[in-house]
Write a protein that holds these residues in place. Structure first.
Motif, PDB file in Angstrom:
ATOM      1  N   GLY A   1       0.845  -1.230   0.087  1.00 34.34           N
ATOM      2  CA  GLY A   1      -0.070  -0.021   0.238  1.00 34.34           C
ATOM      3  C   GLY A   1       0.527   1.457  -0.285  1.00 34.34           C
ATOM      4  N   THR A   2       1.604   1.120  -0.411  1.00 35.66           N
ATOM      5  CA  THR A   2       3.066   2.235  -0.461  1.00 35.66           C
ATOM      6  C   THR A   2       2.116   3.667  -1.434  1.00 35.66           C
ATOM      7  OG1 THR A   2       4.201   0.599  -1.075  1.00 35.66           O
ATOM      8  CG2 THR A   2       5.580   2.822  -1.647  1.00 35.66           C
ATOM      9  N   ILE A   3       2.433   4.875  -0.439  1.00 32.39           N
ATOM     10  CA  ILE A   3       1.679   5.755  -1.431  1.00 32.39           C
ATOM     11  C   ILE A   3       3.008   6.873  -1.565  1.00 32.39           C
ATOM     12  CG2 ILE A   3       0.014   5.483   0.132  1.00 32.39           C
ATOM     13  CD1 ILE A   3       0.718   8.559   1.411  1.00 32.39           C
ATOM     14  N   TYR A   4       2.374   7.878  -2.493  1.00 33.17           N
ATOM     15  CA  TYR A   4       3.546   8.834  -3.147  1.00 33.17           C
ATOM     16  C   TYR A   4       4.309   9.846  -2.397  1.00 33.17           C
ATOM     17  CZ  TYR A   4       5.911  12.154  -6.221  1.00 33.17           C
ATOM     18  OH  TYR A   4       7.301  12.829  -6.915  1.00 33.17           O
TER      19      TYR A   4
ATOM     20  N   MET B   1       1.260   6.825  -6.890  1.00 29.97           N
ATOM     21  CA  MET B   1       1.812   8.025  -7.470  1.00 29.97           C
ATOM     22  C   MET B   1       0.390   8.516  -6.725  1.00 29.97           C
ATOM     23  SD  MET B   1       3.359   7.464  -9.778  1.00 29.97           S
ATOM     24  CE  MET B   1       3.876   9.165 -10.294  1.00 29.97           C
ATOM     25  N   LEU B   2      -0.092   8.257  -5.422  1.00 33.68           N
ATOM     26  CA  LEU B   2      -1.310   9.022  -5.033  1.00 33.68           C
ATOM     27  C   LEU B   2      -0.850   9.703  -3.672  1.00 33.68           C
ATOM     28  CD1 LEU B   2      -4.369   6.469  -5.851  1.00 33.68           C
ATOM     29  CD2 LEU B   2      -3.261   8.048  -7.445  1.00 33.68           C
ATOM     30  N   PHE B   3      -1.162  10.867  -3.315  1.00 30.97           N
ATOM     31  CA  PHE B   3      -1.856  11.771  -1.827  1.00 30.97           C
ATOM     32  C   PHE B   3      -2.573  10.591  -1.133  1.00 30.97           C
ATOM     33  CE2 PHE B   3       0.820  14.908  -4.333  1.00 30.97           C
ATOM     34  CZ  PHE B   3       1.728  15.036  -4.097  1.00 30.97           C
ATOM     35  N   LYS B   4      -2.388  10.662   0.136  1.00 30.13           N
ATOM     36  CA  LYS B   4      -3.340  10.525   0.860  1.00 30.13           C
ATOM     37  C   LYS B   4      -4.733  10.916   0.754  1.00 30.13           C
ATOM     38  CE  LYS B   4      -2.817   8.253   5.031  1.00 30.13           C
ATOM     39  NZ  LYS B   4      -1.676   6.911   4.935  1.00 30.13           N
ATOM     40  N   ASP B   5      -5.116  12.448   0.638  1.00 24.45           N
ATOM     41  CA  ASP B   5      -6.455  12.492   0.119  1.00 24.45           C
ATOM     42  C   ASP B   5      -6.513  11.736  -0.621  1.00 24.45           C
ATOM     43  OD1 ASP B   5      -4.808  13.840  -0.593  1.00 24.45           O
ATOM     44  OD2 ASP B   5      -6.153  15.789  -1.610  1.00 24.45           O
TER      45      ASP B   5
ATOM     46  N   ASP C   1       0.778  16.189   6.675  1.00 20.00           N
ATOM     47  CA  ASP C   1       1.632  15.210   6.457  1.00 20.00           C
ATOM     48  C   ASP C   1       2.650  14.694   7.408  1.00 20.00           C
ATOM     49  OD1 ASP C   1       3.304  17.701   6.580  1.00 20.00           O
ATOM     50  OD2 ASP C   1       3.835  17.172   4.991  1.00 20.00           O
ATOM     51  N   GLY C   2       2.926  15.207   8.470  1.00 23.60           N
ATOM     52  CA  GLY C   2       3.404  14.117   9.648  1.00 23.60           C
ATOM     53  C   GLY C   2       4.865  15.165   9.849  1.00 23.60           C
ATOM     54  N   MET C   3       4.902  15.589   8.599  1.00 27.04           N
ATOM     55  CA  MET C   3       6.537  16.573   8.688  1.00 27.04           C
ATOM     56  C   MET C   3       6.796  17.537   9.252  1.00 27.04           C
ATOM     57  SD  MET C   3       8.099  14.512   6.277  1.00 27.04           S
ATOM     58  CE  MET C   3       9.016  15.371   5.512  1.00 27.04           C
ATOM     59  N   THR C   4       5.350  18.667   9.636  1.00 30.91           N
ATOM     60  CA  THR C   4       5.222  19.566  10.733  1.00 30.91           C
ATOM     61  C   THR C   4       4.207  18.958  11.296  1.00 30.91           C
ATOM     62  OG1 THR C   4       4.445  20.845   9.510  1.00 30.91           O
ATOM     63  CG2 THR C   4       7.207  20.988   9.234  1.00 30.91           C
TER      64      THR C   4
END
Ligand code: XMP
Length: 317
Positions: A128-131, A170-174, A271-274
């Motif tokens: 289920g790897t996403i971008y 190739m997809l983002f979470k949303d 995105d969890g980065m910040t």
């Protein structure tokens, strides 16, 4: 302008063509990404998709059984593997965060590999790897890749010799959530907070014992259920509890106590980065703190984490 319907139609066609009558194995985690990947693959190849859901003993309270039942209700061909004792056995005595992660990653691969060998003639491994996972694992210099070794991407032993299929890469979470909605997946499942692969192990500071896991599961359940019943769950990006490796003095009746401290953490992020800590209502914090101390034996103090990322990270380890 991403259209989930068109994506599903196109991807199901592509997967049918690519996979034909081959068997595919996929590791379900209970999270959004692996679930959406599974349902998409299930539409394309039906019973040739073999899902494996491993209990590492570090999931949330009752999560293994609840999520397994939910998957079965969705018609997925899923095998639940309860390997909690094995994971906790291998983790015994380990306090270093990175060693915890590596141990869990290794044991997961061993368990998963054993299970996939039981599927005769399996050709593919689906993930289920996403971008954002792709980006993070490529940019080895990126902060989270060097600071914490996430084990979601790569890391599979060569001897598995399976071809990889990643329909969401190739997809983002949303976008993944929108695809999931198009596929008819329960909105509650699609709205679940992110949860780290190493699970509660990195929220138990210091070494891990079955007793500590149970305490933290109980604390976490009070917190998360509270967020849900106060209508706060969907306003928070991620939330959880942390069991600290210190005792503090308290008082109960006429007795002095010397028991565990837990920290609660709730963050807003995209995105969890910040991330920013969430200003949860004081009334809510008061209620949850009382409930935790009253209901969970062994805990006599609750604190709330008011640190943002950076400089703090979301997880404490
Ligand atoms: P940090 O703590 O780095 O977390 O701010 C950012 C996001 O990543 C999750 N996280 C992990 N996920 N394996 C995972 O699958 C890990 O080892 C891991 N460490 C952190 C964390 O829960 C948050 O969503």
């Amino acid at each position: 302008n991403f259209t989930p319907n068109a994506f599903v139609e196109e991807m199901v066609g592509e997967l049918k063509e690519k996979l034909g009558n081959d068997k595919v194995v996929l590791g379900l985690s209970g999270g959004v990404d692996s679930t959406v990947a599974a349902v998409l693959l299930h539409q394309a190849i039906g019973k040739n998709l073999y899902c494996i859901f491993v209990n590492n003993g570090l999931l949330r309270k009752n999560e293994f059984q609840n999520v397994l039942d939910q998957y079965k209700g969705m018609g997925l061909n899923v095998k639940g593997v309860d390997a909690g004792d094995r994971f906790l056995g291998e983790l015994a005595g380990i306090s270093d965060p990175e060693t915890k992660r590596k141990t869990i990653g290794r044991v997961f691969i061993e368990v998963f590999d054993d299970e996939s060998h039981l599927i005769e003639d399996v050709k593919w491994l689906a993930q289920g790897t996403i971008y954002p996972d792709v980006i993070e694992s490529v940019s080895v210099k990126g902060p989270s890749a060097t600071i914490k070794s996430h084990h979601n991407v790569g890391g599979l032993p060569d001897y598995m010799k399976l071809k990889i299929v990643e329909p969401l890469r190739m997809l983002f979470k949303d976008e993944v959530r929108r695809v999931g909605a198009t596929l008819g997946i329960d909105p509650e499942l699609l709205g679940r907070h992110p949860f780290p692969g190493p699970g509660l192990s990195i929220r138990i500071l210091g070494d891990i014992t079955p007793e500590k896991v149970q305490i933290l599961q109980d604390v976490d359940a009070v917190f998360i259920d509270g967020l849900k019943s106060w209508g706060l769950y969907d306003k928070v990006w991620q939330a959880g509890a942390i069991l600290l490796p210190v005792n503090s003095v308290g008082v109960m009746g006429d007795e002095r106590t010397y028991e565990k401290v837990v920290a609660l953490r709730a963050v807003e992020s995209t995105d969890g980065m910040t991330a920013d800590w969430v200003h949860l209502p004081y009334d809510f914090l008061m209620k949850v703190s009382n409930d935790i101390i009253n209901k969970v034996k062994g805990v006599n103090r609750v604190v709330y984490d008011i640190s943002s990322k950076p400089p703090a990270t979301i997880e404490w380890e």
